[in-house]
Design a protein around this motif. Sequence first.
Motif, mmCIF file in Angstrom:
data_model
loop_
_atom_site.group_PDB
_atom_site.id
_atom_site.type_symbol
_atom_site.label_atom_id
_atom_site.label_comp_id
_atom_site.label_asym_id
_atom_site.label_seq_id
_atom_site.Cartn_x
_atom_site.Cartn_y
_atom_site.Cartn_z
ATOM 1 N N VAL A 107 0.842 -1.238 -0.082
ATOM 2 C CA VAL A 107 -0.149 -0.091 -0.137
ATOM 3 C C VAL A 107 0.917 1.264 -0.093
ATOM 4 N N ALA A 108 0.601 2.159 -0.897
ATOM 5 C CA ALA A 108 1.422 3.507 -0.884
ATOM 6 C C ALA A 108 0.800 4.384 -0.051
ATOM 7 N N VAL A 109 1.540 4.942 0.987
ATOM 8 C CA VAL A 109 0.893 5.807 1.934
ATOM 9 C C VAL A 109 1.714 7.241 1.784
ATOM 10 N N GLU A 110 1.063 8.239 1.513
ATOM 11 C CA GLU A 110 1.638 9.574 1.509
ATOM 12 C C GLU A 110 0.883 10.702 2.255
ATOM 13 N N GLY A 111 1.903 11.193 2.976
ATOM 14 C CA GLY A 111 1.057 12.454 3.748
ATOM 15 C C GLY A 111 0.748 12.268 5.235
ATOM 16 N N LEU A 112 0.810 10.550 5.562
ATOM 17 C CA LEU A 112 0.202 10.157 6.836
ATOM 18 C C LEU A 112 1.316 10.283 7.924
ATOM 19 N N GLU A 113 0.973 10.726 9.090
ATOM 20 C CA GLU A 113 2.040 10.963 9.996
ATOM 21 C C GLU A 113 1.373 10.805 11.359
ATOM 22 N N TYR A 114 2.126 9.811 12.229
ATOM 23 C CA TYR A 114 1.618 9.597 13.369
ATOM 24 C C TYR A 114 2.277 10.689 14.611
ATOM 25 N N ALA A 115 1.222 11.513 14.831
ATOM 26 C CA ALA A 115 2.238 12.628 15.741
ATOM 27 C C ALA A 115 2.918 12.099 16.889
ATOM 28 N N LYS A 116 2.337 11.231 17.615
ATOM 29 C CA LYS A 116 2.953 10.971 18.978
ATOM 30 C C LYS A 116 4.387 10.424 18.551
ATOM 31 N N ALA A 117 4.779 9.904 17.274
ATOM 32 C CA ALA A 117 5.990 9.244 17.027
ATOM 33 C C ALA A 117 7.031 10.326 17.100
ATOM 34 N N SER A 118 6.760 11.684 16.497
ATOM 35 C CA SER A 118 7.525 12.707 16.480
ATOM 36 C C SER A 118 7.937 13.095 18.028
ATOM 37 N N GLU A 119 6.946 12.936 18.856
ATOM 38 C CA GLU A 119 7.085 13.614 20.081
ATOM 39 C C GLU A 119 8.060 12.889 21.198
ATOM 40 N N LEU A 120 8.141 11.512 20.755
ATOM 41 C CA LEU A 120 8.813 10.671 21.579
ATOM 42 C C LEU A 120 10.457 10.835 21.551
ATOM 43 N N ALA A 121 11.191 10.884 22.582
ATOM 44 C CA ALA A 121 12.570 10.996 22.660
ATOM 45 C C ALA A 121 13.180 9.608 22.116
ATOM 46 N N SER A 122 14.386 9.750 21.380
ATOM 47 C CA SER A 122 15.068 8.547 21.099
ATOM 48 C C SER A 122 15.386 7.613 22.030
ATOM 49 N N PHE A 123 15.225 6.287 21.765
ATOM 50 C CA PHE A 123 15.342 5.266 22.497
ATOM 51 C C PHE A 123 16.756 4.963 22.830
ATOM 52 N N SER A 124 17.337 4.611 23.891
ATOM 53 C CA SER A 124 18.695 4.236 24.243
ATOM 54 C C SER A 124 18.670 3.266 25.488
ATOM 55 N N PHE A 125 19.729 2.184 25.459
ATOM 56 C CA PHE A 125 19.509 1.362 26.666
ATOM 57 C C PHE A 125 20.215 2.142 27.834
ATOM 58 N N LYS A 126 20.904 3.363 27.705
ATOM 59 C CA LYS A 126 21.326 3.931 28.801
ATOM 60 C C LYS A 126 20.162 4.626 29.461
ATOM 61 N N SER A 127 19.290 5.330 28.707
ATOM 62 C CA SER A 127 17.992 5.930 29.182
ATOM 63 C C SER A 127 17.117 4.564 30.007
ATOM 64 N N MET A 128 17.159 3.647 29.403
ATOM 65 C CA MET A 128 16.178 2.708 29.644
ATOM 66 C C MET A 128 16.894 2.011 31.204
ATOM 67 N N ILE A 129 18.184 1.783 31.381
ATOM 68 C CA ILE A 129 18.595 1.383 32.589
ATOM 69 C C ILE A 129 18.452 2.585 33.677
ATOM 70 N N LEU A 130 18.842 3.915 33.359
ATOM 71 C CA LEU A 130 18.554 4.901 34.226
ATOM 72 C C LEU A 130 17.098 5.004 34.706
ATOM 73 N N SER A 131 16.373 4.767 33.905
ATOM 74 C CA SER A 131 14.910 4.943 34.414
ATOM 75 C C SER A 131 14.272 3.800 35.233
ATOM 76 N N PHE A 132 15.222 2.694 35.708
ATOM 77 C CA PHE A 132 14.860 1.981 36.622
ATOM 78 C C PHE A 132 15.311 2.257 38.004
ATOM 79 N N ILE A 133 16.025 3.457 38.020
ATOM 80 C CA ILE A 133 16.841 3.738 39.302
ATOM 81 C C ILE A 133 16.108 5.234 39.834
ATOM 82 N N PRO A 134 15.435 5.177 40.836
ATOM 83 C CA PRO A 134 14.694 6.416 41.268
ATOM 84 C C PRO A 134 15.668 7.381 42.039
ATOM 85 N N THR A 135 15.613 8.652 41.349
ATOM 86 C CA THR A 135 16.455 9.747 41.812
ATOM 87 C C THR A 135 15.732 10.328 43.038
ATOM 88 N N ASN A 136 14.555 10.148 42.988
ATOM 89 C CA ASN A 136 13.655 10.763 44.250
ATOM 90 C C ASN A 136 12.534 9.759 44.468
#
Length: 405
Positions: A107-136
């Motif tokens: 299927v050809a898709v033109e002009g479609l954009e999922y807005a939430k996708a552009s709002e999310l920060a790039s994924f990284s294992f560093k951010s994932m690991i740090l998200s496990f540890i509560p700073t507060n």
Amino acid sequence: MVKKIKKYSTTNTLVLLGIVLGVLFGVFAPQLALGQQIIGEIFISFLKMLVVPLVFSSIYVSIVGLGDLKSLRDIGARVIALYILTTALAVFAAVMAMNLVPLGEVVAVEGLEYAKASELASFSFKSMILSFIPTNIFHSLSEGSMMPIIVFASLFGVASLHVAKQKELEMVNFFTGVMDAMLIIAQWVIKLTPIGVFSLISYVVANQGVDVIIGLWKYLLMVLAVLFFHAVVTLPALLFFFSRINPFKYLSAIREAPIMAFSTASSMATLPVSMRVVEEVGGVDKKNASFVLPLGATISMDGTAAYLTIATLYISHLSGVDLTLFEQLLLGVSVVALSVGVAALPSASLVMLIVILKQFGLPLEYIALIIAVDRILDMARTALNVTSDLVVAKIVDECLKRKNI
């Protein structure tokens, strides 16, 4: 026990009736169904209200109850291994299904954009690991961030093993009282389940409509078929293999929790119900349920993993990209790894799908074609996630009773 089973059987009947009436109400009175959304939101809010104190107290009590670090390490490793195994089998079933019955014409898709996708920060294992540890920890408690709460509660429980016995006993008594009180409130909330389910289902049907479902019926049916296969074949087989009990009798007894998960589309909101049902009618020891289920509600994602595998392969077919057998194997490994790690992040399913699509060079725009039925599939995959948690809890409990773990 017979009285408790009868009580839950009555509740299950009312819940199923609520689902049927909710569908009919959403179809024939959509405006009214959309207007009464607040009833379902109140119901979910009551459940979520219990989650943080219940998770913290149950994790703490269960860890201190183990008595030493060796028991915690041994049981914890086996629980995580079981969760990874069930997730891997769900992904395998999804890959096999999509190869046997490939879906999706180019299927050809033109002009479609999922807005939430552009709002999310790039994924990284560093951010994932740090998200496990509560700073507060107080911030994590107020935000309901489960992985940091589980990490802190685990460390707090281990530390309590090293304080004076009298102080340890006082803390255990306090948090045991908290856990018991939360479960009593959960029992009260369970009585509202039929009304809450009716409200939630009718809103979803009215909001989504039936036209969208008809347009994607093949894709929808494929996902549901794989989820159903995993629920009635794979998980019962594992339960029988490890615990030697009748799996369908057990699954029938605890069906209240998966039904609740289907209605709320939230493993965490379902957790208070899961813990009470699995103890009262599932025969699982409270200490074991208190350790296994909160962890599973955070990292066990069988349904999500199967869904993401099918969604990725479906999008690859739509965009004209055929993944090789090796790439599909890599896809499976990626989904299993991400399903364990990304659970602590917001919009976990969306993050995982975007990461996977980028990894294989597939266009993000195609998300717009399948997102229309995501809410319905979210309900189904959450029900499977919770079912998997309940199966693992029973396996661990039976093995502990037989001293095989």
